[in-house]
Design an enzyme around this catalytic site. Structure first.
Site, PDB file in Angstrom:
ATOM      1  N   ASP A 128       0.823  -1.211   0.000  1.00 50.47           N
ATOM      2  CA  ASP A 128       0.000   0.000   0.000  1.00 50.47           C
ATOM      3  C   ASP A 128       0.858   1.262   0.000  1.00 50.47           C
ATOM      4  OD1 ASP A 128      -2.130  -1.714   0.265  1.00 50.47           O
ATOM      5  OD2 ASP A 128      -2.944  -0.778   2.071  1.00 50.47           O
TER       6      ASP A 128
ATOM      7  N   HIS B 246       3.815  -2.079   3.221  1.00 52.60           N
ATOM      8  CA  HIS B 246       3.782  -0.723   2.664  1.00 52.60           C
ATOM      9  C   HIS B 246       5.104  -0.444   1.955  1.00 52.60           C
ATOM     10  CE1 HIS B 246       0.513  -0.495   5.607  1.00 52.60           C
ATOM     11  NE2 HIS B 246       0.052   0.530   4.911  1.00 52.60           N
TER      12      HIS B 246
END
Length: 268
Positions: free
Chosen positions: A75, A228
């Protein structure tokens, strides 16, 4: 007799699909620069109608993964130089992942979006500005989602459109209001939560992040993993985590969108 023909046809189609997916994994392995790389085990085509919402951290069901199968998702990118480092680690092991991109970052680094796609990863969507969707009006949430999709598509394909080429979305912070969930379902967009995560948004070291993942994966044994690529600690941790997966016989599953259903329209 007709039912037998249909059964044979279905068997041939199933065999063809199996061969296609096996071929994808074989090609991935053959092109790897390292002889004993982790590789990508198989490709899973996800249909939003069958799996509209997945990830046990947010929803009652998840993807049909076997024991020791994992899906890597990232992400908040793209963000140099961390995304490049993550891509390098994945390429070294011939591993393919899904990147849920923030639209304003895609607009800032379009060449990095194209690099993600060129290296065989799936480009998915994560809004324009990464808001808490429950804290804003429904219309504003819809606009932020559409703007993010348009920015990702412009970076990827050179066309600013609100219809995603990959119908995958993840809510920022896993904050998924029912009205927005219904809106995405009506558009045929699958919503992804996760089954486990690294907690890499916290102020931890790469070693601590790796320990988090190992502990949680030892318990879960499979699942959709949230990371991430925007985080420097994750970029630094990725080579060691991929080694751990390889040494412990985990298999990577690459997600792609299911092909649209083909309808055989009868002539008038």
């Amino acid at each position: 007799m007709t039912s037998m023909r249909v059964h044979r046809l279905a068997s041939r189609l199933a065999g063809a699909v199996t061969a296609l997916l096996a071929g994808s994994a074989a090609t991935n392995s053959a092109n790897c620069p390292r002889q004993y790389a982790l590789g990508t085990s198989r490709v899973l085509a996800v249909d939003a109608k069958t799996y509209p919402r997945v990830g046990l951290g947010s929803f009652p069901e998840t993807l049909p993964l076997a024991d020791h199968e994992v899906v890597l998702t990232f992400d908040d990118g793209p963000r140099p130089p961390n995304t490049e480092k993550v891509l390098t680690a994945l390429a070294q092991e011939c591993v393919r992942a899904t990147f849920f991109l923030v639209g304003r970052s895609s607009a800032a680094f379009p060449e990095l979006v194209r690099r993600i796609a060129t290296q065989g990863h799936t480009v998915a969507h994560h809004s324009w500005s990464h808001p808490m969707m429950s804290k804003i009006p429904l219309e504003q949430a819809r606009e932020d989602i559409d703007r993010g999709i348009a920015a990702d598509e412009l970076a990827l394909n050179g066309i600013s459109i609100k219809t995603p080429s990959t119908h995958f979305f993840r809510f920022p912070y896993f904050d998924s209001p029912p009205a927005v969930l219904d809106h995405l379902k009506s558009r045929g967009i699958a919503v992804f939560g996760a089954d486990l995560w690294a907690s890499d948004w916290e102020n931890i070291t790469p070693d601590q992040e790796l320990r988090n993942l190992i502990e949680r994966l030892t318990t879960a044994r499979k699942g959709i993993i949230l990371l991430h690529d925007a985080q420097a600690r994750t970029a630094a941790m990725m080579p060691a985590f991929l080694r751990y997966l390889h040494e412990n016989e985990y298999r990577i599953v690459h997600l792609v969108p299911a092909a649209p259903a083909v309808t055989n329209a009868k002539p008038p």
